[in-house]
Each structure stands twice: as structure tokens, then as C-alpha cells.
Scaffold this motif. Structure first.
Motif, PDB file in Angstrom:
ATOM      1  N   ASP A 165       0.807  -1.218   0.000  1.00 32.65           N
ATOM      2  CA  ASP A 165       0.000   0.000   0.000  1.00 32.65           C
ATOM      3  C   ASP A 165       0.842   1.271   0.000  1.00 32.65           C
ATOM      4  O   ASP A 165       0.435   2.303  -0.460  1.00 32.65           O
ATOM      5  N   ASN A 166       2.036   1.149   0.570  1.00 32.98           N
ATOM      6  CA  ASN A 166       2.850   2.357   0.737  1.00 32.98           C
ATOM      7  C   ASN A 166       3.469   2.816  -0.571  1.00 32.98           C
ATOM      8  O   ASN A 166       3.874   3.949  -0.698  1.00 32.98           O
ATOM      9  N   PHE A 182       6.831   0.623   7.068  1.00 33.89           N
ATOM     10  CA  PHE A 182       5.468   0.164   7.337  1.00 33.89           C
ATOM     11  C   PHE A 182       4.945   0.999   8.486  1.00 33.89           C
ATOM     12  O   PHE A 182       5.501   0.965   9.578  1.00 33.89           O
ATOM     13  N   SER A 183       3.909   1.757   8.212  1.00 32.78           N
ATOM     14  CA  SER A 183       3.495   2.703   9.238  1.00 32.78           C
ATOM     15  C   SER A 183       2.141   2.349   9.808  1.00 32.78           C
ATOM     16  O   SER A 183       1.362   1.608   9.223  1.00 32.78           O
ATOM     17  N   SER A 184       1.876   2.885  10.989  1.00 35.85           N
ATOM     18  CA  SER A 184       0.570   2.774  11.600  1.00 35.85           C
ATOM     19  C   SER A 184       0.347   4.101  12.307  1.00 35.85           C
ATOM     20  O   SER A 184       1.106   4.458  13.203  1.00 35.85           O
ATOM     21  N   ASP A 185      -0.652   4.854  11.863  1.00 36.80           N
ATOM     22  CA  ASP A 185      -0.846   6.142  12.522  1.00 36.80           C
ATOM     23  C   ASP A 185      -2.111   6.147  13.375  1.00 36.80           C
ATOM     24  O   ASP A 185      -3.085   5.472  13.084  1.00 36.80           O
ATOM     25  N   ALA A 186      -2.049   6.864  14.467  1.00 37.53           N
ATOM     26  CA  ALA A 186      -3.174   7.018  15.396  1.00 37.53           C
ATOM     27  C   ALA A 186      -2.839   8.236  16.240  1.00 37.53           C
ATOM     28  O   ALA A 186      -1.855   8.930  15.963  1.00 37.53           O
ATOM     29  N   GLN A 237       6.334  -3.688  18.762  1.00 41.76           N
ATOM     30  CA  GLN A 237       6.051  -3.875  17.345  1.00 41.76           C
ATOM     31  C   GLN A 237       6.777  -2.862  16.475  1.00 41.76           C
ATOM     32  O   GLN A 237       7.111  -3.154  15.350  1.00 41.76           O
ATOM     33  N   SER A 252      -6.543   0.744  -2.850  1.00 37.12           N
ATOM     34  CA  SER A 252      -6.432  -0.454  -2.019  1.00 37.12           C
ATOM     35  C   SER A 252      -6.998  -0.212  -0.623  1.00 37.12           C
ATOM     36  O   SER A 252      -7.391  -1.150   0.059  1.00 37.12           O
ATOM     37  N   ASN A 269      -9.203  -2.806   1.400  1.00 31.86           N
ATOM     38  CA  ASN A 269      -8.895  -3.205   2.782  1.00 31.86           C
ATOM     39  C   ASN A 269     -10.112  -3.056   3.692  1.00 31.86           C
ATOM     40  O   ASN A 269     -10.401  -3.930   4.516  1.00 31.86           O
ATOM     41  N   ILE A 321      -5.486  -4.532  23.765  1.00 29.39           N
ATOM     42  CA  ILE A 321      -4.024  -4.521  23.734  1.00 29.39           C
ATOM     43  C   ILE A 321      -3.485  -4.963  25.092  1.00 29.39           C
ATOM     44  O   ILE A 321      -2.670  -5.883  25.191  1.00 29.39           O
ATOM     45  N   TYR A 360      -0.913 -11.607  20.798  1.00 31.63           N
ATOM     46  CA  TYR A 360      -0.990 -10.202  20.408  1.00 31.63           C
ATOM     47  C   TYR A 360      -0.191  -9.962  19.132  1.00 31.63           C
ATOM     48  O   TYR A 360      -0.666  -9.323  18.194  1.00 31.63           O
ATOM     49  N   GLU A 361       1.037 -10.505  19.113  1.00 31.31           N
ATOM     50  CA  GLU A 361       1.885 -10.280  17.945  1.00 31.31           C
ATOM     51  C   GLU A 361       1.260 -10.860  16.694  1.00 31.31           C
ATOM     52  O   GLU A 361       1.274 -10.237  15.634  1.00 31.31           O
ATOM     53  N   ARG A 384      -1.521  -8.652  15.610  1.00 31.66           N
ATOM     54  CA  ARG A 384      -1.100  -7.396  14.994  1.00 31.66           C
ATOM     55  C   ARG A 384      -0.478  -7.614  13.623  1.00 31.66           C
ATOM     56  O   ARG A 384      -0.488  -6.734  12.785  1.00 31.66           O
ATOM     57  N   LEU A 406      -7.690   2.136  14.008  1.00 27.84           N
ATOM     58  CA  LEU A 406      -6.422   2.873  14.092  1.00 27.84           C
ATOM     59  C   LEU A 406      -5.412   2.122  14.947  1.00 27.84           C
ATOM     60  O   LEU A 406      -4.248   1.987  14.592  1.00 27.84           O
ATOM     61  N   LEU A 407      -5.867   1.628  16.102  1.00 29.18           N
ATOM     62  CA  LEU A 407      -4.915   1.090  17.066  1.00 29.18           C
ATOM     63  C   LEU A 407      -4.573  -0.376  16.851  1.00 29.18           C
ATOM     64  O   LEU A 407      -3.542  -0.841  17.337  1.00 29.18           O
ATOM     65  N   ARG A 430      -4.781  -2.273  13.737  1.00 32.21           N
ATOM     66  CA  ARG A 430      -4.466  -2.799  12.400  1.00 32.21           C
ATOM     67  C   ARG A 430      -2.968  -3.079  12.277  1.00 32.21           C
ATOM     68  O   ARG A 430      -2.161  -2.511  13.007  1.00 32.21           O
ATOM     69  N   PRO A 431      -2.620  -3.927  11.299  1.00 35.94           N
ATOM     70  CA  PRO A 431      -1.194  -4.201  11.082  1.00 35.94           C
ATOM     71  C   PRO A 431      -0.481  -2.966  10.515  1.00 35.94           C
ATOM     72  O   PRO A 431      -1.126  -2.070   9.979  1.00 35.94           O
ATOM     73  N   PHE A 432       0.829  -2.962  10.616  1.00 31.21           N
ATOM     74  CA  PHE A 432       1.613  -1.874  10.018  1.00 31.21           C
ATOM     75  C   PHE A 432       1.383  -1.839   8.517  1.00 31.21           C
ATOM     76  O   PHE A 432       1.321  -2.876   7.869  1.00 31.21           O
ATOM     77  N   GLY A 433       1.242  -0.643   7.991  1.00 26.19           N
ATOM     78  CA  GLY A 433       1.099  -0.483   6.549  1.00 26.19           C
ATOM     79  C   GLY A 433      -0.281  -0.807   6.026  1.00 26.19           C
ATOM     80  O   GLY A 433      -0.505  -0.817   4.831  1.00 26.19           O
ATOM     81  N   PHE A 434      -1.231  -1.089   6.921  1.00 30.25           N
ATOM     82  CA  PHE A 434      -2.585  -1.454   6.496  1.00 30.25           C
ATOM     83  C   PHE A 434      -3.515  -0.263   6.704  1.00 30.25           C
ATOM     84  O   PHE A 434      -3.884   0.054   7.829  1.00 30.25           O
ATOM     85  N   THR A 482      -9.151   5.231   8.066  1.00 27.86           N
ATOM     86  CA  THR A 482      -7.853   5.676   8.584  1.00 27.86           C
ATOM     87  C   THR A 482      -7.268   6.757   7.673  1.00 27.86           C
ATOM     88  O   THR A 482      -6.610   7.677   8.141  1.00 27.86           O
ATOM     89  N   ARG A 509      -6.434  10.619   8.680  1.00 25.23           N
ATOM     90  CA  ARG A 509      -5.146  11.265   8.433  1.00 25.23           C
ATOM     91  C   ARG A 509      -5.345  12.602   7.728  1.00 25.23           C
ATOM     92  O   ARG A 509      -4.713  13.610   8.079  1.00 25.23           O
TER      93      ARG A 509
END
Lengths: 394, 534
Positions: free
Chosen positions: A3-4, A115-119, A138, B332, B336, B390, B401-402, B405, B484-485, B487-491, B496, B500
Motif C-alpha cells: 500500500d505504501n 510500514f506505518s501505523s498512525d493514530a 512492534q 487499495s 482493505n 491490547i 498479540y503479535e 497485529r 487505528l490502534l 491494524r497491522p503496520f502499513g494497512f 484511517t 489522516r
């Protein structure tokens, strides 16, 4: 997980093509070519396969961005190449603009993927602390929009100290103890004023003198529900105590201060002459000026008190990261001349390195005189809300 | 009359007794697993010790309690005041373009209320675009009034839809009987129709009340300190125990709301075996049917035209942001959103089915409690649930958890906890309307219990299942804080990305994803409405 890239890459290539004419002309001005670059140790590998776009690609194109001197500081050219994957937690606010810079870095270094996650910054800070305590971190990097959430992570020992050479270009006020975090972009509290109505000498040097200033009676605006205003009041409370702060809030109201929904509106109404002055973060006036270059608005700063508070967005290495070196290199890229020029001209943020000028002829960050408080303590918002409520402001 | 008496003793699609007990245990277990993450609240709050009581009776805490309850009351009453007349108008009265109005009136459910709040706060005010357009200074819409107006506008469709479903399955012969017995039209409505549709109204009102209690974005934009804000700010300030205590108090309020709904719906008077008696009594409006269109038109204009107008305006004019910045939108994100929402819908049905079937057919206290436990999840603010999830998984099993995520598992789990009760509600209602004599007939003709379930019950409750899935899908598409809190990285998803764009001040760039969100959700709304025709 692609996605990035994809869409982003295509857009960037297009931008590069469109900007190439200007880019060629700007080559001689590429940052680093005329400035001392002894920091950065190994001098990077400028001859690598990475193609660093010209400065114009990093610079906003509005009125405020034109005619600026070439930024001084370490150029991306002189930094080690970035490669590998990085997991990034990125806080809200201007996070989208910061992320735009991350996308540029990924264009420059094809081997580098974020790989980002924003909040919300505060939520992410809490998540990081929880994760580190459980040994299940993570993210490698936390890029937050405010110092208080960085301070929260630091105070809970969930960080990895960064090497001196990665952070030393930033004044120590804007770094955490033990190199826990480093500021990468700043927001200064300021007093926007209408230049038709007032001159700079009319603005008192201390916030405490505002209620007694005749020129401000019934003519000043603030946005007390706004987060940055609450930080401002918190700074005052930390510096002068709760009673004095509550008294100040009350006397400002007696002086007829006008309440607005946000600081952009305050700044616009100052430019329109509806208000003579106000309290607002510095970049709102810049946004007004960028749209209306002739607007009669300028900024004043108080000295040594909450009126000159500088809060920062900054970065921190998360404890347990296996990529501490990559994080340090990444942070150096955020503090490069190009990055600082980008933040200054696109989001009108205060650059964190002295070699880059803020937009609009503002004083540089080392010329400001912020209050001596620990920025991490701005997180303690609760007593502030209580006294604001008691003063009848909220 | 109890459900069992009404449906008859032969709740036959259930397995034999031994299996029955295991089945009951499964339903209870599922319900408990869903709320288990909230256990951290008890642990955290217990850490406060004696201070807990002081906190609970502090004037600040009480003020938030009163404010939150008042908001819930106003929004619920407002939702009934808008939703019920609109349902009557589109089902019983012959207003022109009925189908069109039905879709339009239901559509605000597809718009996240925080988007509506954001549009309202931006449009109103003395120097807002609405004032400029009209040439009259308009007051700002914020605070309690602002939150109440916006929440009412985006939640009344719950009441509209459930009331509508009750009206559609109303036994028209009863109303006709009342009319022949010399009841006036209004009296017939009050004495016959209203009691029959009351459980439907209550079911919708329950969803509205719980949504209001749990909503974070709208009070946030409107700058109104209710439970969600209060909990969040305490949490931020490092007062975790206090935040947990407040969350428990919020759950207690939820309990009161559930009890109130249960009192209205407890005798299941809406649950009669459907004889397929359709075509409820027509209400002839005569010449009034044209002016009557003003009501749906006005509501749709406020709830749909305003946000679309504001976002479109910003899309064209760039909005009050940094015009130099640019976020890169990718299609995408839409995929998603659809993917995780579909997963949540399917998982929700699998979990909701045993719980709903059990509670609709068994007549025990346990089964009715089991069916209500999951509503706790629905009433838990997404932000509280995400933080609890979490903390809980990290404490209990960090590898879990891992894993959660690295994949979308945690996000989907959170959606299921939060939205599955909507599926329970609709499956339960449709199960209660199954004519048990049909099942008996199938058994007499030699079908096994499961065979009878497959051949008779399942097809009959399928509309309820589809409706439930559509509701879960719809609400999952809109959910912000948990996404937001967790989801996986980059998703990234549509919401969301919208978040942003808004946080950055690039409002115009939120327009396209917001529009895509409403269109996709609108399609699932169409699925929802077509179920009524089956």
C-alpha cells in the motif's frame, strides 16, 4: 502490504519529471554543496546509487517558500543510505505531512520500506509502553506530534537512547534526557496581531501584562478548546502555579477576550481586522499569509514565559528494536537540511536545526526565548482542565 | 405469554438434551469470551482501593454521568421522533416515490457520525461557508446541542429500520378488526399498531442509546465532555485506574439501558409466528401526501446534503489546509475496508447464530442473559475496547498479540465484539417469527432435527442473518479508533485515510474516500432493504 508504494511512486516520478527543468537549474544550489558537512562522521557514501532529488523537490512552492536562502546543515547526500524495513508508529496532527516526507525517502532509497501505523500520539505512546512491558514491541520508531507523548514513553523507560551524532544538531532544549527523543519540527506559541491596528512595540513582552493592556480590551481572540491552547495554559501553570494562572485567565475574560472555535479562525480574523490580536500557534498566521500575501498580519513573541512555548514533534527509538542503527540513520534524515526545509515550507513548522530558516521572516528557533519547563510535563493536562473550568473558560 | 408458549413446546430444531446442554454452554462461553478483554477494567479499578468511592461521587464524575445520560435520552427521544413517523410514512402512507425515500432515509446510517459532526462544525458559525452562502450570520453548532443534533441525524435510521420491519410484518387484520369495532384511525394506531411495533421501536432505540453512549468522534468534534472523552483524557493523563473505574460506570449505565429495553421487549409481544400476513393497513393521506414528502426531504438534506456539500466544496476549493501538502490515496484502502468488514460480518454471524437461536427458543434466565451480555461490547467505546484488547492480550499471551497485529485478526475480533449484537438482534427476531408448526410438519414427515432446521428454519431466518451481516458490515466499515490502534503496520483503510487527512488539515482530500465509504456502505444498505421484500 504494498500500500505504501505503487500509487505514491508513480505520483512522485511524475512530480520529478515536471520539476526537472527547475531541478536542473537548482543543482548548483543543492544543499550541502556549499556548506560544511563535517558532522555525519563517515561522510556517507554520496557516490552510491541513491539519486537525491534537488532541493526544489523538498521545498513548498507557495509565496512563503520562494526566495529563501539555501538551507545549511547536513544534506541527505552526506548521510548513509537507508535500506531495510522499518516499522513506524506515527502520531496524528501534521502526521500526514510527515508521512509525505517518508514517502519521498522511500522514493530515494528503493531498498528502504517503511510500514506505518498512525493514530493519536497519546494512544500510540500508551501502546508502546504496554508492548515494551510485555516484551512484544512492534515498532522500531515512534514519530509523535508532541513532546508530552514522547516524554511519556521516555519516563516509562520504553526507549532506546540514540547516539549523540544522530541528535546533536538540535538544541538541547528540544531533546530528551539521555537522548531519549529528539525534536524534528516545532510549533511556537505566538501573538498574531493586525499591523494596521498595532505595531510590534504595542505587544507586551510578558503574557502577564496582557490583561492590563488597553489596546487589547475587547479586541483580542483565543480558542480555549484547542489542544495547543491547553498546552499553553499548562506551561503557565508549571511555571507560575495554578492560582496565578487561574487569575490570569479570569482577568483576560474581564478584559473582554473573544472566544473562537479554533486558532486558524482567530488568525484569519486578526488579518481581517475583526480582532486586533490573538493567541495562536505560529503556523496559522503563515497559512493566512500564504493564501493572502498582502494580509496585514504579523507575529510577536513574548519572552521567557508560556507565550513563547515551543512544543515539538519528535522521534524516538522504541526499546527492543533490532534496528537501532537504521533508526539513527532515519532520524538523521529527518534532521537533514532537505527534511527541515520541507517541514518549514510545507507545514510551516519551526525547523529544529539552526541552519534552516523558518518561513515568513520569523526569528530562528535559537532566537526564541521559551519558558524553562520540561516539555514532557505538558502531558499532565488534568489540573489544567480543572483550573480552566474553574475560571469559566471551558 | 412467553416465547415458549407462543412458539410452542417443540423448539425442535435444537439437538437432543445432552447436546442441548453442550450447546447452551457454547453460547454462554462465546458470549463470555467476547467480553473477557474487559476484565482488565476490574483489575485496574481494583488497584484504586478506597479511593474508588471518592472518585465515583466526585462532582466532576457526577457531572459527566448526568451529561452523558442526558445526551443519550435526548438523542434516543429525537431518534424515535424522527424514525417512527418516517417508518409509518413509508410503510403505511402512500407518499409518492416511496422506494426512493426509503433508501434515502436509511442512507445516513452509512455516514460515520463523526464525519457529520465535522461537516456541521465546519459549515456553521458566523464566518462559516453556510453563513457566507446565505448572507446571514449563523450561530456555531457545537456543545451539547450540536452533539445531540448530529447524533440524532445519524442514528435515527436504526429506529426507522427496526420500526419499519415491525410495521411490514404487522398483522393487518387486527387493525381492520379495531377499525370495524369503531376505533378511530388514531385510536387504532395507539391501541393496536403501537403495542405491536413497540418492541421494534425499542430494539432500534437500544441501538441508538448504546451508540450514543459509546461514540467518541462526535462529542470530540463538538467539544462536549461525556464518558468517552472523560475516560480518554484520564487515560492520557496516566490515570489508568480512574479510567477503568469510569469505564465500569459507563458499563453500569449500559446495564440500566439494557434492563429498560428488556422491560419493553421482555414479553416478546412483537414475537408472534408470522402467518405471512402482509400489506398493513394503508393510511390514506389524500392531498397531504405531497407536503408529507417534506419530512423525509428535510431529514435527508440535513444528514446527507450537508456533509456531501461541505466535502465537495473543499474538494474543489482545496479546503482550509496546507495547499502544498499532498496525501497519496490508494484504492487499495477501499479494498482493505471491505475485506476486514466482510470478515467481521461472516465471523459475527458464526458467533451470533448459536447465541441468538438459543435465546429465541430456550426459555431460561441464562439464555436471555447470554443474549444480552454481548451488548456490553457494543456499548464499549472503540477506544476503550482497543486499549483493553491490547492490554489484555499482552498480559495474557504476547505471542497472540503479535500474531493479531501481524494479521488483521485483532481488528476483526474487535469488530465482532463491538458489532455482533446487531446480528444477534436481527437473527433472534426472525427466529421468533418462525411458525413452529412448519418445523413440526417437517419432523412428522421424517426429517431429523438438523434436517428440519436446514429445510425449514434456516431458509426462514435467512433474511435475519443477511440483515445482521449487513449491519455488522456497515458499522465495521465506519469504525475508527479500534481500526487505528489494532491494524497491522502499513494497512490503511478508508476511515484511517480520512482520519489522516482531517488531522493534517487536508480536508479536501478526505472527500473521495468519504464518498467511496458512503457508496460502499450504501450498497450494503440496499441488501438490507431488499431483505424486507423476502
Amino acid at each position: 502490504m504494498s500500500d505504501n508504494t505503487g500509487f505514491g511512486r508513480r505520483r512522485f516520478v511524475k512530480t520529478l519529471a515536471a520539476g526537472s527543468a527547475v531541478g536542473l537549474a537548482g543543482c548548483g544550489l543543492a544543499p550541502g554543496s556549499g556548506t560544511a558537512t563535517d558532522s555525519g562522521g563517515d561522510g556517507g557514501d554520496g557516490g552510491s546509487n541513491a539519486e537525491i532529488p534537488s532541493l526544489t523537490e523538498f521545498r513548498g512552492s507557495g509565496t512563503l517558500a520562494s526566495g529563501r536562502p539555501a538551507p545549511e546543515g547536513t544534506s541527505i547526500q552526506d548521510l548513509p543510505d537507508l535500506s531495510g524495513d522499518l516499522n513506524l508508529y506515527i502520531g496524528g496532527g501534521e502526521g500526514g505531512i510527515y508521512y509525505q516526507f517518508v514517502e519521498m525517502l522511500q522514493e530515494i532509497y528503493p531498498e528502504f520500506t517503511v510500514f506505518s501505523s498512525d493514530a493519536g500520539s497519546a494512544s500510540l505512546a500508551q501502546t508502546i509502553v504496554d508492548e515494551v512491558e510485555a516484551g512484544a514491541a512492534q515498532a522500531d520508531v515512534f514519530w509523535s506530534i508532541d513532546a508530552s507523548s514522547l516524554g511519556y514513553v521516555a519516563n516509562n523507560d520504553a526507549y532506546e537512547p540514540m547516539p549523540d551524532e544522530a541528535v546533536e544538531s538540535v538544541p538541547s532544549d528540544f531533546r530528551g534526557d539521555d537522548n531519549a527523543w529528539v525534536g524534528v519540527a516545532g510549533r511556537a506559541r505566538s501573538v498574531p496581531y493586525n499591523t494596521d491596528e498595532l505595531s510590534e512595540s504595542d505587544i507586551p513582552d510578558k503574557v502577564a501584562d496582557f490583561p492590563g493592556t488597553d489596546a487589547f480590551q475587547d479586541a483580542m481572540g483565543w480558542a480555549p478548546t484547542y489542544g495547543a491552547f491547553k498546552s499553553f495554559v499548562t506551561a503557565m501553570r508549571l511555571q507560575r502555579g495554578a492560582d496565578a494562572t487561574q487569575q490570569w485567565l479570569e482577568s483576560m475574560q474581564e478584559a473582554g477576550i473573544v472566544r473562537r472555535g479554533n486558532e486558524y479562525v482567530v488568525s484569519q480574523q486578526v488579518a481581517d481586522g475583526t480582532l486586533s490580536a490573538g493567541f495562536a500557534n505560529h503556523y496559522y498566521a503563515m497559512r493566512v499569509l500564504n493564501q493572502r500575501p498582502e494580509a496585514p498580519i504579523d507575529l510577536a513573541f513574548t519572552s521567557g514565559d508560556a507565550g513563547a512555548l515551543v512544543n515539538v514533534a519528535g522521534a524516538l527509538a522504541v526499546q527492543g528494536t533490532e534496528k537501532a542503527d537504521l533508526v539513527a540513520d532515519f532520524v538523521q534524515h529527518l534532521l537533514s537540511a532537505e527534511a527541515q526545509e520541507f517541514f518549514a515550507t510545507v507545514s510551516f513548522a519551526y525547523p529544529m536545526i539552526p541552519g534552516v530558516q523558518p518561513v515568513g521572516g520569523l526569528p530562528t528557533v535559537d532566537e526564541l526565548n521559551p519558558p524553562e519547563i520540561d516539555l514532557a510535563e505538558l502531558a499532565n493536562l488534568q489540573p489544567t482542565l480543572e483550573l480552566m473550568r474553574e475560571a469559566g473558560v471551558l | 405469554m412467553s416465547v415458549r408458549e407462543r412458539v410452542g413446546p417443540a423448539s425442535d430444531f435444537l439437538p437432543e438434551d445432552g447436546v442441548d446442554a453442550a450447546y447452551a454452554a457454547l453460547a454462554t462461553l462465546l458470549a463470555l469470551v467476547l467480553v473477557a478483554p474487559l476484565a482488565w477494567l476490574l483489575v485496574d479499578a481494583a488497584g484504586l482501593g478506597g479511593e474508588a468511592l471518592d472518585f465515583l461521587v466526585a462532582s466532576e464524575t457526577l457531572a459527566v454521568l448526568v451529561r452523558s445520560v442526558a445526551l443519550v435520552a435526548v438523542v434516543t427521544v429525537g431518534g424515535v421522533a424522527i424514525g417512527v413517523p418516517l417508518a409509518v410514512l413509508t410503510v403505511q402512507a402512500s407518499i409518492p416515490f416511496r422506494r426512493f425515500w426509503t433508501v434515502l432515509i436509511a442512507l445516513p446510517l452509512a455516514v460515520p457520525s463523526y464525519l457529520g459532526a465535522f461537516a456541521a462544525i465546519s459549515a456553521f458559525g458566523p464566518s462559516g461557508p453556510l453563513s457566507e452562502a446565505l448572507g446571514v450570520p449563523l450561530p456555531a453548532l457545537e456543545g451539547f446541542v450540536g452533539a445531540a443534533v448530529v447524533l440524532t441525524l445519524y442514528t435515527y435510521p436504526y429506529i426507522f429500520l427496526t420500526t419499519r420491519a415491525s410495521l411490514l410484518s404487522l398483522d393487518a387484520s387486527l387493525v381492520e378488526a379495531a377499525r370495524t369495532l369503531n376505533c378511530g384511525r388514531l385510536a387504532a394506531f395507539r391501541r393496536v399498531t403501537l403495542p405491536q411495533i413497540l418492541p421494534g421501536i425499542a430494539a432500534g432505540a437500544l441501538l441508538v442509546a448504546l451508540y450514543t453512549l459509546a461514540d467518541f468522534g462526535t462529542p470530540n468534534f463538538m467539544n462536549l465532555e461525556v464518558y468517552t472523552q472523560f475516560i480518554y483524557s484520564r487515560h492520557r493523563a496516566g490515570m489508568g485506574g480512574y479510567a477503568a473505574l469510569l469505564s465500569l460506570q459507563l458499563l453500569a449505565v449500559t446495564g440500566v439501558i439494557l434492563a429498560a429495553e428488556s422491560a419493553i421487549g421482555a414479553d416478546d409481544s412483537g414475537a408472534y409466528a408470522s402467518r405471512g400476513n402482509r400489506g398493513a393497513a394503508e393510511l390514506d393521506l389524500g392531498a397531504w401526501r405531497y407536503p408529507a414528502m417534506a419530512l423525509p426531504a428535510l431529514v435527508a438534506a440535513a444528514a446527507l446534503a450537508l456533509p456531501i456539500g461541505i466535502f465537495g466544496f473543499w474538494l474543489l476549493r482545496g479546503g482550509p489546509g496546507y495547499e502544498l501538502a499532498q496525501l497519496t490515496f490508494s484504492w487499495s484502502y477501499g479494498w482493505n475496508s471491505v475485506k476486514v468488514s466482510l470478515l467481521a460480518a461472516v465471523a459475527s454471524i458464526l458467533v451470533a447464530l448459536p447465541i441468538a437461536l438459543r435465546s429465541a427458543t430456550a426459555d431460561s434466565k441464562l439464555s436471555s442473559v447470554t443474549a444480552r451480555i454481548p451488548y456490553v461490547g457494543y456499548a464499549t467505546p472503540g477506544i476503550v475496547l482497543a486499549i483493553a484488547l491490547i492490554a489484555f492480550t499482552l498480559e495474557a499471551a504476547p505471542p497472540l498479540y503479535e500474531l493479531g497485529r501481524d494479521t488483521v485478526a485483532l481488528v476483526v475480533f474487535a469488530y465482532v465484539v463491538r458489532f455482533m449484537p446487531q446480528a444477534i438482534g436481527s437473527i433472534r427476531t426472525s427466529t421468533m417469527q418462525v411458525d413452529d408448526r412448519l418445523v413440526e410438519a417437517a419432523r412428522t414427515l421424517g426429517r431429523s432435527r438438523f434436517g428440519a432446521f436446514r429445510a425449514v428454519t434456516f431458509p426462514l431466518i435467512l433474511p435475519g442473518i443477511v440483515t445482521g451481516a449487513a449491519l455488522v458490515f456497515l458499522t465495521s466499515m465506519k469504525e475508527l479508533p479500534a481500526t487505528l490502534l489494532l491494524r497491522p503496520f502499513g494497512f490503511d483503510t478508508l476511515v484511517t485515510f480520512i482520519w489522516r487527512a482531517e488531522e493534517t488539515g487536508l480536508y479536501g482530500q478526505a472527500a473521495i474516500p468519504a464518498f467511496v465509504l458512503v457508496v460502499v456502505s450504501g450498497l450494503s444498505m440496499a441488501v438490507l432493504l431488499t431483505q424486507e421484500d423476502n
